[in-house]
Design a protein around this motif. Structure first.
Motif, PDB file in Angstrom:
ATOM      1  N   ILE A   1      -2.873   2.385   5.234  1.00 48.65           N
ATOM      2  CA  ILE A   1      -2.747   3.761   4.820  1.00 48.65           C
ATOM      3  C   ILE A   1      -1.952   4.490   5.883  1.00 48.65           C
ATOM      4  O   ILE A   1      -1.169   5.435   5.393  1.00 48.65           O
ATOM      5  CB  ILE A   1      -4.032   4.604   4.625  1.00 48.65           C
ATOM      6  CG1 ILE A   1      -4.053   5.535   3.759  1.00 48.65           C
ATOM      7  CG2 ILE A   1      -4.631   4.729   6.070  1.00 48.65           C
ATOM      8  CD1 ILE A   1      -4.135   5.195   2.420  1.00 48.65           C
TER       9      ILE A   1
ATOM     10  N   THR B   1      -7.410  -2.904  -0.806  1.00 55.59           N
ATOM     11  CA  THR B   1      -8.284  -3.043   0.253  1.00 55.59           C
ATOM     12  C   THR B   1      -9.213  -4.308   0.508  1.00 55.59           C
ATOM     13  O   THR B   1      -9.398  -4.810   1.646  1.00 55.59           O
ATOM     14  CB  THR B   1      -9.399  -1.901   0.084  1.00 55.59           C
ATOM     15  OG1 THR B   1      -8.482  -0.453   0.033  1.00 55.59           O
ATOM     16  CG2 THR B   1     -10.197  -1.491   1.158  1.00 55.59           C
TER      17      THR B   1
ATOM     18  N   GLY C   1      -6.785  -6.875   2.123  1.00 55.98           N
ATOM     19  CA  GLY C   1      -6.810  -6.651   3.687  1.00 55.98           C
ATOM     20  C   GLY C   1      -7.950  -7.197   4.371  1.00 55.98           C
ATOM     21  O   GLY C   1      -7.750  -7.685   5.361  1.00 55.98           O
ATOM     22  N   GLN C   2      -8.936  -6.970   3.692  1.00 55.15           N
ATOM     23  CA  GLN C   2     -10.309  -7.529   4.251  1.00 55.15           C
ATOM     24  C   GLN C   2     -10.064  -9.079   4.401  1.00 55.15           C
ATOM     25  O   GLN C   2     -10.575  -9.736   5.339  1.00 55.15           O
ATOM     26  CB  GLN C   2     -11.460  -7.184   3.515  1.00 55.15           C
ATOM     27  CG  GLN C   2     -12.928  -7.806   4.253  1.00 55.15           C
ATOM     28  CD  GLN C   2     -14.055  -7.446   3.372  1.00 55.15           C
ATOM     29  OE1 GLN C   2     -14.091  -6.588   2.418  1.00 55.15           O
ATOM     30  NE2 GLN C   2     -15.233  -8.118   3.599  1.00 55.15           N
TER      31      GLN C   2
ATOM     32  N   ASP D   1       0.806  -1.275   0.137  1.00 56.70           N
ATOM     33  CA  ASP D   1       0.096   0.157  -0.014  1.00 56.70           C
ATOM     34  C   ASP D   1       0.969   1.232  -0.122  1.00 56.70           C
ATOM     35  O   ASP D   1       0.370   2.436  -0.578  1.00 56.70           O
ATOM     36  CB  ASP D   1      -0.990  -0.034   1.238  1.00 56.70           C
ATOM     37  CG  ASP D   1      -2.181   0.479   0.789  1.00 56.70           C
ATOM     38  OD1 ASP D   1      -3.026  -0.230   0.027  1.00 56.70           O
ATOM     39  OD2 ASP D   1      -2.744   1.455   1.383  1.00 56.70           O
TER      40      ASP D   1
ATOM     41  N   THR E   1      -4.975   0.301  -5.031  1.00 54.60           N
ATOM     42  CA  THR E   1      -5.616   0.396  -3.724  1.00 54.60           C
ATOM     43  C   THR E   1      -6.788  -0.216  -3.580  1.00 54.60           C
ATOM     44  O   THR E   1      -7.239  -0.599  -2.524  1.00 54.60           O
ATOM     45  CB  THR E   1      -5.689   1.969  -3.501  1.00 54.60           C
ATOM     46  OG1 THR E   1      -6.443   2.633  -4.486  1.00 54.60           O
ATOM     47  CG2 THR E   1      -4.212   2.659  -3.264  1.00 54.60           C
TER      48      THR E   1
ATOM     49  N   ALA F   1      -7.331   7.390   0.213  1.00 58.62           N
ATOM     50  CA  ALA F   1      -7.885   6.567   1.239  1.00 58.62           C
ATOM     51  C   ALA F   1      -9.320   6.482   1.101  1.00 58.62           C
ATOM     52  O   ALA F   1     -10.112   5.417   1.626  1.00 58.62           O
ATOM     53  CB  ALA F   1      -7.673   7.062   2.699  1.00 58.62           C
TER      54      ALA F   1
ATOM     55  N   ASP G   1     -10.796   5.082  -1.523  1.00 60.11           N
ATOM     56  CA  ASP G   1     -11.279   4.096  -2.405  1.00 60.11           C
ATOM     57  C   ASP G   1     -12.097   3.096  -1.442  1.00 60.11           C
ATOM     58  O   ASP G   1     -12.863   2.515  -2.145  1.00 60.11           O
ATOM     59  CB  ASP G   1     -10.105   3.425  -3.078  1.00 60.11           C
ATOM     60  CG  ASP G   1      -9.040   2.708  -1.786  1.00 60.11           C
ATOM     61  OD1 ASP G   1      -8.868   3.160  -0.673  1.00 60.11           O
ATOM     62  OD2 ASP G   1      -9.004   1.503  -1.823  1.00 60.11           O
ATOM     63  N   VAL G   2     -11.983   3.153  -0.221  1.00 63.23           N
ATOM     64  CA  VAL G   2     -12.980   2.229   0.680  1.00 63.23           C
ATOM     65  C   VAL G   2     -14.330   2.526   0.230  1.00 63.23           C
ATOM     66  O   VAL G   2     -15.282   1.875   0.564  1.00 63.23           O
ATOM     67  CB  VAL G   2     -12.373   2.292   2.188  1.00 63.23           C
ATOM     68  CG1 VAL G   2     -12.828   3.801   2.919  1.00 63.23           C
ATOM     69  CG2 VAL G   2     -12.971   1.356   2.695  1.00 63.23           C
TER      70      VAL G   2
ATOM     71  N   ARG H   1     -13.715  -2.833   6.498  1.00 64.62           N
ATOM     72  CA  ARG H   1     -12.709  -2.114   5.594  1.00 64.62           C
ATOM     73  C   ARG H   1     -12.003  -1.029   6.067  1.00 64.62           C
ATOM     74  O   ARG H   1     -10.780  -0.700   5.584  1.00 64.62           O
ATOM     75  CB  ARG H   1     -13.712  -1.843   4.137  1.00 64.62           C
ATOM     76  CG  ARG H   1     -14.134  -3.115   3.639  1.00 64.62           C
ATOM     77  CD  ARG H   1     -14.570  -2.498   2.295  1.00 64.62           C
ATOM     78  NE  ARG H   1     -14.965  -3.904   1.519  1.00 64.62           N
ATOM     79  CZ  ARG H   1     -16.434  -4.494   1.754  1.00 64.62           C
ATOM     80  NH1 ARG H   1     -17.201  -3.751   2.231  1.00 64.62           N
ATOM     81  NH2 ARG H   1     -16.841  -5.435   1.152  1.00 64.62           N
TER      82      ARG H   1
ATOM     83  N   THR I   1      -9.071  -2.388   8.001  1.00 63.87           N
ATOM     84  CA  THR I   1      -8.096  -3.028   7.077  1.00 63.87           C
ATOM     85  C   THR I   1      -7.195  -1.946   6.304  1.00 63.87           C
ATOM     86  O   THR I   1      -6.110  -1.930   6.165  1.00 63.87           O
ATOM     87  CB  THR I   1      -8.615  -3.956   6.294  1.00 63.87           C
ATOM     88  OG1 THR I   1      -9.492  -3.316   5.662  1.00 63.87           O
ATOM     89  CG2 THR I   1      -9.054  -5.285   7.180  1.00 63.87           C
ATOM     90  N   ARG I   2      -8.110  -0.678   5.954  1.00 65.84           N
ATOM     91  CA  ARG I   2      -7.544   0.313   5.257  1.00 65.84           C
ATOM     92  C   ARG I   2      -6.526   1.155   6.171  1.00 65.84           C
ATOM     93  O   ARG I   2      -5.472   1.540   5.768  1.00 65.84           O
ATOM     94  CB  ARG I   2      -8.638   1.221   4.871  1.00 65.84           C
ATOM     95  CG  ARG I   2      -8.149   2.048   3.599  1.00 65.84           C
ATOM     96  CD  ARG I   2      -8.142   1.381   2.234  1.00 65.84           C
ATOM     97  NE  ARG I   2      -7.302   2.272   1.058  1.00 65.84           N
ATOM     98  CZ  ARG I   2      -6.212   1.943   0.795  1.00 65.84           C
ATOM     99  NH1 ARG I   2      -5.502   0.898   1.107  1.00 65.84           N
ATOM    100  NH2 ARG I   2      -5.711   2.724  -0.242  1.00 65.84           N
TER     101      ARG I   2
END
Length: 451
Positions: free
Chosen positions: A367, A338, A341-342, A132, A334, A159, A161-162, A359, A362-363
């Protein structure tokens, strides 16, 4: 926590999976039962492109620019080898997800003790944070080059993007795939134009691809960038991601249905990774044919590449095309980072919480380090940070590859879908090769520190 213990007849897994991977989109996309080859391929197509995004992210740009500007076309063979290894490992990831119904993170949690599983989760989170870092810094650089937005604000914007994922996933997983494929197309067109404008040496490209130089092993600087290319190409979190998102298809959970899903998903993955090979090679080729040819052998900073492209090529807009492709690459990466990460957090820890909160957490894990690093370093030294992030990815890779190869080679877990002998041998060769390269890198780095 894991659910009830099951007996060994359930494919050798110690625990039953508590919930499906990416439960909100699991088996959400129907597969037409009586359709022809092309229609079925289109129905399965998508996950491979989400995975391929990680093979052309801004971290790849940093390593490819450094390799091309300093060593001409020599490291094209490393990109080719890395891509072939990626095709094999992603195919194993597909097989694990389709056959067992578990993603790689869930499989590790089920198989290993809790302390080992927790350690693997921590290592994977480090890899995602490193990845990331590259993606966010790449997007921030692109926003700065195109619109003059300061780096720190560019990092914060990425950030968001979540929110895009939450919006698109409510409409269906196909919308996420469509966005990703559109951005990949943008990157491919931009670099296709850059390659045509740079007029590279076709003989040099062929030599770089098919005749590996022994200097790659002997030269510590070249080896460092080569391992960075490996880490940027074969990414550990992509193995977790792919084993999960192939389960978004509503294929029949029968031996016949699983064989069909593996077949079409592998074709999808191979096509997508071939496009990623083109993009990676194109970046290095442009760096070699523009910067190396004109004596600019230390162009590793993306900003420097952007600044030099238009004057060296003599074509107005070349730098803008470069920055536009970078923005598409960063935002694409990204989005999929994400999701990865989840998957990793849910798979290893089996945490139950609302999708938006999962999310967000995890973000944040990924980040926050990027924000801190950008605030400390600003625009200076971004190339070194990007290349270092890819080397960190490479160092984490074995902790995903060894379990993947071990699980898919275990007949008790995979049944009739267990890897055949030649795949077992090839997979273990790749796993050991990656581990040996990383050990060599550590030795070289330690020697450099002592010198």
């Amino acid at each position: 926590m894991a659910t009830n213990i099951v007996d060994s007849s359930e494919r050798g897994w110690r625990y039953a999976a508590a919930r499906p991977s990416l439960a909100e989109v699991h088996s959400s996309l129907p597969i037409p039962a009586s359709a022809g080859f092309l229609r079925k391929l289109l129905a399965f197509a998508g996950p491979g492109f989400l995975v391929a995004v990680g093979y052309m992210d801004p971290g790849n740009w940093a390593t490819d620019l450094a390799g091309g500007s300093k060593y001409n076309y020599t490291l094209l063979s490393v990109i080719m080898l890395s891509n072939l290894m990626a095709i094999l490992l992603q195919a194993l990831s597909i097989k694990l997800g389709v056959v067992t119904g578990r993603d790689l993170a869930q499989a590790c949690r089920d198989h290993y003790s809790r302390p080992v599983s927790f350690l693997l989760w921590v290592l994977c989170e480090i890899a995602i944070a490193a990845c990331d870092l590259a993606e966010v810094i790449g997007s921030a650089i692109a926003l700065n080059l195109l619109f003059g937005i300061p780096m720190i604000w560019g990092v914060c914007l990425t950030a968001l993007d979540v929110l895009i994922i939450l919006f698109l996933q409510q409409k269906g997983f196909r919308f996420i795939e469509a966005l990703v494929i559109t951005l990949i197309g943008t990157i491919g067109v931009c670099f296709g134009l850059e390659v045509l404008l740079s007029q590279p040496s076709l003989l040099g490209i062929a030599h770089g691809f098919f005749i590996p130089s022994p200097q790659i092993i002997r030269d510590p600087g070249m080896l460092y960038i080569a391992i960075g290319i490996l880490g940027a190409t074969v990414m550990p979190h992509n193995l977790y991601l792919h084993s999960s998102i192939v389960q978004t298809r509503q294929f029949e959970r029968t031996p016949k249905g699983k064989r069909e899903a593996i077949r079409f998903s592998t074709i999808d993955s191979t096509i997508a990774l071939s496009i990623a090979l083109f993009v990676n090679a194109a970046i290095l080729i442009v760096a070699a044919s523009v910067f190396y040819r004109h004596g600019y052998t230390e162009v590793a900073e993306i900003q420097d590449a952007h600044k030099l492209l238009t004057p060296l090529l003599g074509v107005t807009g070349a730098s803008t095309i470069f920055a536009l492709a970078l923005l598409a690459s960063g935002q694409n990466s990204t989005l999929t980072g994400t999701l990865a990460g989840q998957i990793v957090m849910e798979g290893f820890l089996n945490i139950r919480m609302r999708p938006w909160l999962r999310r967000l957490i995890t973000r944040a894990i990924a980040i926050v380090p990027a924000v801190i690093v950008t605030a400390l370093y600003g625009e200076s030294g971004t190339a070194k940070l990007l290349i270092l992030s890819q080397v960190i990815l490479s160092l984490q890779l074995s902790f995903a590859v060894f379990p993947l190869v071990m699980f898919t080679s275990d007949k008790l877990k995979m049944g009739e879908f267990v890897n055949p002998a030649w795949i077992k041998v090839l997979s273990w060769i790749v796993a050991v090769f990656i581990a040996v390269l990383n050990a060599w890198l550590l030795v070289q780095t330690f020697k450099a520190w002592l010198a």
